[in-house]
Scaffold this motif. Structure first.
Motif, short mmCIF file in Angstrom:
data_model
loop_
_atom_site.label_atom_id
_atom_site.label_comp_id
_atom_site.label_asym_id
_atom_site.label_seq_id
_atom_site.Cartn_x
_atom_site.Cartn_y
_atom_site.Cartn_z
N ILE A 78 0.83 -1.20 0.00
CA ILE A 78 0.00 0.00 0.00
C ILE A 78 0.87 1.25 0.00
O ILE A 78 0.60 2.21 -0.73
CB ILE A 78 -0.99 -0.02 1.18
CG1 ILE A 78 -2.02 -1.14 0.94
CG2 ILE A 78 -1.67 1.33 1.35
CD1 ILE A 78 -2.88 -1.45 2.12
N SER A 79 1.95 1.25 0.77
CA SER A 79 2.81 2.44 0.80
C SER A 79 3.45 2.68 -0.56
O SER A 79 3.62 3.82 -0.97
CB SER A 79 3.88 2.33 1.89
OG SER A 79 4.88 1.39 1.54
N GLY A 80 3.78 1.60 -1.27
CA GLY A 80 4.34 1.76 -2.61
C GLY A 80 3.36 2.44 -3.55
O GLY A 80 3.74 3.27 -4.38
N TYR A 154 -10.06 -8.06 -10.72
CA TYR A 154 -11.20 -7.25 -10.29
C TYR A 154 -11.03 -5.80 -10.75
O TYR A 154 -11.97 -5.17 -11.23
CB TYR A 154 -11.34 -7.32 -8.76
CG TYR A 154 -12.56 -6.62 -8.25
CD1 TYR A 154 -13.79 -7.27 -8.19
CD2 TYR A 154 -12.50 -5.29 -7.84
CE1 TYR A 154 -14.93 -6.62 -7.73
CE2 TYR A 154 -13.63 -4.64 -7.37
CZ TYR A 154 -14.84 -5.30 -7.32
OH TYR A 154 -15.96 -4.65 -6.87
N TYR A 155 -9.82 -5.28 -10.62
CA TYR A 155 -9.53 -3.90 -11.01
C TYR A 155 -9.67 -3.70 -12.51
O TYR A 155 -10.15 -2.66 -12.96
CB TYR A 155 -8.12 -3.54 -10.54
CG TYR A 155 -7.71 -2.11 -10.76
CD1 TYR A 155 -8.47 -1.05 -10.27
CD2 TYR A 155 -6.53 -1.81 -11.43
CE1 TYR A 155 -8.08 0.26 -10.45
CE2 TYR A 155 -6.12 -0.50 -11.60
CZ TYR A 155 -6.90 0.53 -11.12
OH TYR A 155 -6.50 1.84 -11.29
N ALA A 156 -9.27 -4.69 -13.31
CA ALA A 156 -9.43 -4.59 -14.76
C ALA A 156 -10.90 -4.52 -15.14
O ALA A 156 -11.28 -3.82 -16.08
CB ALA A 156 -8.77 -5.78 -15.45
N GLU A 157 -11.74 -5.21 -14.37
CA GLU A 157 -13.18 -5.19 -14.63
C GLU A 157 -13.87 -3.97 -14.01
O GLU A 157 -14.98 -3.63 -14.39
CB GLU A 157 -13.82 -6.47 -14.06
CG GLU A 157 -13.33 -7.74 -14.74
CD GLU A 157 -13.70 -9.00 -13.97
OE1 GLU A 157 -14.15 -8.90 -12.80
OE2 GLU A 157 -13.51 -10.09 -14.54
N SER A 164 -5.31 0.70 -4.61
CA SER A 164 -4.73 0.64 -3.27
C SER A 164 -5.77 0.20 -2.24
O SER A 164 -5.50 -0.64 -1.38
CB SER A 164 -4.15 2.00 -2.90
OG SER A 164 -3.55 1.96 -1.64
N LYS A 165 -6.98 0.74 -2.35
CA LYS A 165 -8.04 0.36 -1.42
C LYS A 165 -8.47 -1.08 -1.64
O LYS A 165 -8.80 -1.79 -0.68
CB LYS A 165 -9.23 1.31 -1.56
CG LYS A 165 -8.97 2.68 -0.98
CD LYS A 165 -10.16 3.59 -1.11
CE LYS A 165 -9.81 4.97 -0.55
NZ LYS A 165 -10.86 5.94 -0.79
N LEU A 166 -8.47 -1.53 -2.90
CA LEU A 166 -8.82 -2.93 -3.18
C LEU A 166 -7.79 -3.88 -2.56
O LEU A 166 -8.16 -4.90 -1.97
CB LEU A 166 -8.91 -3.17 -4.69
CG LEU A 166 -10.07 -2.49 -5.42
CD1 LEU A 166 -9.92 -2.65 -6.93
CD2 LEU A 166 -11.41 -3.03 -4.93
N ILE A 167 -6.51 -3.55 -2.71
CA ILE A 167 -5.45 -4.37 -2.10
C ILE A 167 -5.64 -4.41 -0.59
O ILE A 167 -5.57 -5.47 0.04
CB ILE A 167 -4.05 -3.84 -2.47
CG1 ILE A 167 -3.69 -4.21 -3.91
CG2 ILE A 167 -2.97 -4.33 -1.52
CD1 ILE A 167 -3.29 -5.64 -4.13
N ASP A 168 -5.88 -3.24 -0.01
CA ASP A 168 -6.07 -3.16 1.44
C ASP A 168 -7.25 -4.00 1.88
O ASP A 168 -7.18 -4.77 2.85
CB ASP A 168 -6.26 -1.69 1.85
CG ASP A 168 -6.24 -1.51 3.36
OD1 ASP A 168 -5.38 -2.13 4.03
OD2 ASP A 168 -7.08 -0.75 3.86
N GLU A 169 -8.36 -3.90 1.16
CA GLU A 169 -9.56 -4.67 1.50
C GLU A 169 -9.32 -6.18 1.36
O GLU A 169 -9.72 -6.97 2.21
CB GLU A 169 -10.72 -4.25 0.59
CG GLU A 169 -12.02 -4.96 0.90
CD GLU A 169 -13.16 -4.54 -0.02
OE1 GLU A 169 -14.14 -5.31 -0.09
OE2 GLU A 169 -13.08 -3.48 -0.67
N ALA A 170 -8.63 -6.57 0.30
CA ALA A 170 -8.35 -7.99 0.08
C ALA A 170 -7.47 -8.55 1.18
O ALA A 170 -7.72 -9.64 1.72
CB ALA A 170 -7.70 -8.20 -1.29
N PHE A 171 -6.43 -7.80 1.56
CA PHE A 171 -5.57 -8.27 2.64
C PHE A 171 -6.29 -8.26 3.99
O PHE A 171 -6.04 -9.12 4.83
CB PHE A 171 -4.27 -7.46 2.71
CG PHE A 171 -3.22 -7.96 1.78
CD1 PHE A 171 -2.57 -9.16 2.01
CD2 PHE A 171 -2.90 -7.25 0.64
CE1 PHE A 171 -1.61 -9.64 1.14
CE2 PHE A 171 -1.94 -7.72 -0.25
CZ PHE A 171 -1.28 -8.90 0.00
#
Length: 180
Positions: A78-80, A154-157, A164-171
């Motif tokens: 996320i920081s990246g 998911y992001y492509a769709e 970043s929020k999707l990664i955070d939510e998935a983790f």
């Protein structure tokens, strides 16, 4: 390298990935095709090559030692992304959509993600004091890569979402035990 990728992405938008040739990319970037191949082994590489792994390693190594391995990876990823400019985020979105739409790019990306998985295994081994061939570490790295793949798709769709929020939510879901 970035200049070549910028021209390649523009041509892919204008002409389509399959219709764009290495020669066209080289001409647009004002380099020879042989110079193109000094930077990239294949046309696929011009899309999938990035500088994220060194940034991920640095961000991961900066994470406090009291964080769990999952929290450290999550924070590093996320920081990246938080450090990326709006133009870099837009380029990432375009590349992701192209990768998910073109079968050759999905295949090439799988190789790239396997290398990332190996890298994650090595940096995690160092952090937790285990050997990189430890099955639990490899499994952990595979889970992290799997989360990335699911979010990329998911992001492509759903390109209007915040990656970043999707990664955070998935983790977060993973951390909570991924209850379904």
């Amino acid at each position: 390298m970035a200049n070549v990728q910028m021209h390649a992405m523009r041509l892919f938008r204008e002409l389509g990935y399959n219709a764009t040739t290495v020669e066209q990319i080289a001409e647009a970037a004002e380099i020879s095709p042989s110079t193109f191949f000094r930077y990239f082994s294949t046309k696929e590489d011009v899309v999938i090559t990035d500088n994220y792994d060194p940034l991920l390693i640095a961000a991961f190594e900066d994470q406090p030692s009291d964080l769990s391995p999952l929290q450290a990876v999550r924070n590093a990823m996320i920081s990246g992304m938080d450090d990326m400019s709006p133009d870099e985020l837009e380029t990432m979105r375009e590349r992701n959509q192209l990768i998910m739409a073109v079968p050759e790019l999905r295949g090439a990306t799988l190789n790239n993600l396997i290398q990332t998985m190996q890298l994650l295994t090595e940096i995690m081994a160092k952090r937790v004091g285990r050997k990189p061939d430890d099955l639990a570490l490899r499994t952990f790295a595979g889970v992290v890569v799997g989360v990335n793949i699911s979010v990329m798709l998911y992001y492509a769709e759903n390109p209007d979402k915040d990656f970043s929020k999707l990664i955070d939510e998935a983790f977060s879901k993973l951390e909570d035990g991924l209850l379904l």
